[in-house]
Design a protein around this motif. Structure first.
Motif, PDB file in Angstrom:
ATOM      1  N   ARG A   1      14.595  -1.293  -0.168  1.00  0.00           N
ATOM      2  CA  ARG A   1      15.839  -0.603  -0.203  1.00  0.00           C
ATOM      3  C   ARG A   1      16.389  -0.706   1.124  1.00  0.00           C
ATOM      4  O   ARG A   1      17.351   0.027   1.468  1.00  0.00           O
ATOM      5  N   GLY A   2      15.860  -1.621   2.205  1.00  0.00           N
ATOM      6  CA  GLY A   2      16.437  -1.597   3.288  1.00  0.00           C
ATOM      7  C   GLY A   2      16.072  -0.520   4.298  1.00  0.00           C
ATOM      8  O   GLY A   2      16.683  -0.352   5.229  1.00  0.00           O
ATOM      9  N   LEU A   3      14.852   0.292   4.089  1.00  0.00           N
ATOM     10  CA  LEU A   3      14.537   1.122   5.243  1.00  0.00           C
ATOM     11  C   LEU A   3      13.380   0.752   5.782  1.00  0.00           C
ATOM     12  O   LEU A   3      12.176   0.258   5.262  1.00  0.00           O
ATOM     13  N   VAL A   4      13.443   0.893   7.201  1.00  0.00           N
ATOM     14  CA  VAL A   4      12.205   0.720   8.024  1.00  0.00           C
ATOM     15  C   VAL A   4      11.363   2.012   8.092  1.00  0.00           C
ATOM     16  O   VAL A   4      11.965   3.062   7.854  1.00  0.00           O
ATOM     17  N   SER A   5      10.156   1.943   8.094  1.00  0.00           N
ATOM     18  CA  SER A   5       9.287   3.145   7.877  1.00  0.00           C
ATOM     19  C   SER A   5       8.506   3.259   9.218  1.00  0.00           C
ATOM     20  O   SER A   5       8.206   2.639  10.170  1.00  0.00           O
ATOM     21  N   VAL A   6       8.112   4.554   9.477  1.00  0.00           N
ATOM     22  CA  VAL A   6       7.150   5.080  10.353  1.00  0.00           C
ATOM     23  C   VAL A   6       5.863   5.447   9.573  1.00  0.00           C
ATOM     24  O   VAL A   6       5.723   6.100   8.599  1.00  0.00           O
ATOM     25  N   VAL A   7       4.760   4.590  10.111  1.00  0.00           N
ATOM     26  CA  VAL A   7       3.345   4.765   9.338  1.00  0.00           C
ATOM     27  C   VAL A   7       2.493   4.756  10.314  1.00  0.00           C
ATOM     28  O   VAL A   7       2.496   4.415  11.601  1.00  0.00           O
ATOM     29  N   SER A   8       1.101   4.980   9.912  1.00  0.00           N
ATOM     30  CA  SER A   8      -0.076   5.176  10.824  1.00  0.00           C
ATOM     31  C   SER A   8      -0.485   3.778  11.116  1.00  0.00           C
ATOM     32  O   SER A   8      -0.591   2.933  10.417  1.00  0.00           O
ATOM     33  N   ALA A   9      -0.943   3.786  12.278  1.00  0.00           N
ATOM     34  CA  ALA A   9      -1.305   2.528  12.878  1.00  0.00           C
ATOM     35  C   ALA A   9      -2.841   2.422  12.636  1.00  0.00           C
ATOM     36  O   ALA A   9      -3.495   3.489  12.457  1.00  0.00           O
ATOM     37  N   GLY A  10      -3.146   1.155  11.978  1.00  0.00           N
ATOM     38  CA  GLY A  10      -4.580   0.952  11.845  1.00  0.00           C
ATOM     39  C   GLY A  10      -4.612   1.482  10.385  1.00  0.00           C
ATOM     40  O   GLY A  10      -3.929   2.220   9.767  1.00  0.00           O
ATOM     41  N   GLY A  11      -5.884   1.048   9.627  1.00  0.00           N
ATOM     42  CA  GLY A  11      -6.404   1.264   8.318  1.00  0.00           C
ATOM     43  C   GLY A  11      -5.111   0.621   7.293  1.00  0.00           C
ATOM     44  O   GLY A  11      -4.502  -0.253   7.391  1.00  0.00           O
ATOM     45  N   ALA A  12      -5.210   1.378   6.187  1.00  0.00           N
ATOM     46  CA  ALA A  12      -4.677   0.702   4.860  1.00  0.00           C
ATOM     47  C   ALA A  12      -3.202   0.365   5.135  1.00  0.00           C
ATOM     48  O   ALA A  12      -2.655  -0.202   4.396  1.00  0.00           O
ATOM     49  N   GLN A  13      -2.552   1.697   5.507  1.00  0.00           N
ATOM     50  CA  GLN A  13      -1.042   1.708   5.953  1.00  0.00           C
ATOM     51  C   GLN A  13      -0.563   0.398   6.584  1.00  0.00           C
ATOM     52  O   GLN A  13       0.534  -0.448   6.067  1.00  0.00           O
ATOM     53  N   GLU A  14      -0.877   0.125   7.743  1.00  0.00           N
ATOM     54  CA  GLU A  14      -0.615  -1.021   8.474  1.00  0.00           C
ATOM     55  C   GLU A  14      -1.047  -2.575   8.019  1.00  0.00           C
ATOM     56  O   GLU A  14      -0.152  -3.442   7.870  1.00  0.00           O
ATOM     57  N   GLU A  15      -2.276  -2.319   6.925  1.00  0.00           N
ATOM     58  CA  GLU A  15      -2.529  -3.636   6.156  1.00  0.00           C
ATOM     59  C   GLU A  15      -1.505  -3.714   5.229  1.00  0.00           C
ATOM     60  O   GLU A  15      -1.073  -4.964   5.079  1.00  0.00           O
ATOM     61  N   ALA A  16      -1.104  -2.813   4.365  1.00  0.00           N
ATOM     62  CA  ALA A  16      -0.392  -2.830   3.192  1.00  0.00           C
ATOM     63  C   ALA A  16       1.161  -3.393   3.564  1.00  0.00           C
ATOM     64  O   ALA A  16       1.591  -4.369   3.139  1.00  0.00           O
ATOM     65  N   ILE A  17       1.603  -3.177   4.774  1.00  0.00           N
ATOM     66  CA  ILE A  17       2.998  -3.528   5.305  1.00  0.00           C
ATOM     67  C   ILE A  17       2.897  -4.548   6.283  1.00  0.00           C
ATOM     68  O   ILE A  17       3.815  -5.020   6.663  1.00  0.00           O
TER      69      ILE A  17
END
Length: 375
Positions: free
Chosen positions: A278-294
């Protein structure tokens, strides 16, 4: 298939398991919900009553070998697929069965789940380690954490990464009452592991409210929801919406200035990928599953550091258009690779053999057909 998960869970884990059952029914001649074999998931009051009774039984009997849930003869239905490790406590478990693991958070982060749930999952994982069935993981990060705690003496271990839901991309749109632009958005259950308290504190310290930018979050109540809502109500600019409909969720994605979900723990982390579509940049956690997913295509922060979160929020708001588009291109590409069709095909490939993908080591990052995800 043991789909007892369907009695207690209506989040992403439930949706994914439901889709698997709908798309690949040929592998599941029998579907068990607790002590019942049913053709569809119960709903409404019946589901809630069954869920309460089931959890009371699991808590009381735990891993006792007596009075296991009813089971068909193996000669009739073959192996079992158990969609959450918790339910092995009341089921037979054989080496040729398969267990799906979303994360091992109750073991590694007991403070986020409470002692009762953590104790049950520790017993479940101990039983799984003793039997050594096939294991399916939603991310390489989850598989890595599992191996670190329980080793690799299992019949097979395979990652099948989750998919981006099409529901956030199309359909009717309905404005959320009381929400005005501009605002930052979080979508996720109101529970400790989503890190709402630190996000709210970081927002308060960031000065963004004085700049006219609100912080909005929505999701079902979970462990710690009361504390989260109390903090939100006393922080200017923060709006807690609770549960929202799919049309309202689409409006939030369409109108937000950025997406914020630096979780303390995720099995995979779909919402930032959905936000990117939908055109949104995200703030996510470094390392782990979130960085892997995106695939790293986000503003990466230390989820336990308020200063890091403040910097991430400010950077998200002040980011130039060139940087924003560069990050979005990579995030959108990743979302278009993680398709529903790819996910179903992966399970089809695994269930045909009751084994990991042929000619791979079970990691998504090293599977030739999955390698494009890592680009």
């Amino acid at each position: 298939m043991d789909f007892s998960l369907g009695l207690v869970n209506r989040t992403g884990a439930y949706i994914i398991c439901r889709d698997l059952l709908q798309e690949l029914p040929q592998y599941f001649p029998e579907v068990r919900y607790w002590r019942l074999y049913l053709k569809k998931t119960p709903d409404g009051l019946v589901r809630r009553v069954l869920a309460r009774l089931m959890m009371m039984e699991i808590t009381a009997l735990r891993g006792a070998r007596t009075a296991y849930w009813p089971d068909r003869r193996k000669s009739q239905v073959g192996s079992r697929l158990i969609l959450d490790p918790l339910y092995v406590l009341r089921s037979r478990l054989d080496p040729d069965d398969i267990v799906q693991c979303h994360d091992i958070g109750p073991v590694t982060h007991p403070d986020l789940f409470g002692p009762a749930i953590s104790s049950l999952y520790r017993e479940a994982y101990d039983k799984i380690r003793q039997v050594g069935p096939g294991m399916v993981f939603v991310s390489d990060a989850t598989q890595s954490a599992f191996r670190e705690h329980y080793g690799d003496r299992f019949r097979f271990m395979q990652t099948i990464a989750q998919y981006v839901r099409l529901g956030v991309l199309s359909g009717t749109v309905e404005q959320c009452p009381g929400v005005t632009r501009p605002f930052l958005l979080t979508v996720g259950a109101l529970e400790r592991r989503k890190n709402h308290l630190r996000i709210i504190e970081a927002y308060e310290k960031s000065g963004l409210h004085a700049c006219g930018i609100d912080y909005v979050f929505c999701g079902a109540r979970g462990i710690g929801a009361g504390e989260i809502l109390e903090k939100a109500s006393s922080t200017p600019g923060v709006k807690a919406l609770g549960y929202v409909t799919e049309p309202q969720l689409r409006w939030l994605y369409l109108n937000a200035k950025g997406f914020v979900l630096p979780s303390l723990l995720e099995g995979f982390g779909l919402p930032p990928l959905e936000a990117a579509q939908r055109g949104l940049v995200s703030v996510v956690s470094a390392g782990g599953a979130q960085e892997e997913a995106i695939g790293g295509a986000a503003v990466l922060v230390d989820p336990e550091s308020i200063d890091s979160l403040v910097d991430g929020l400010v950077r998200l708001v002040e980011m130039g258009e060139a940087e924003r588009q560069s990050i979005l291109r990579r995030a959108v590409h990743r979302g278009t690779v993680l398709t529903y069709e790819r996910y179903v095909a992966g399970w089809d490939k695994l269930l045909q053999r009751n084994n990991r993908f042929a000619d791979t080591d079970g990691w998504a990052s090293s599977d030739p057909q999955e390698a494009v995800m890592m680009e």
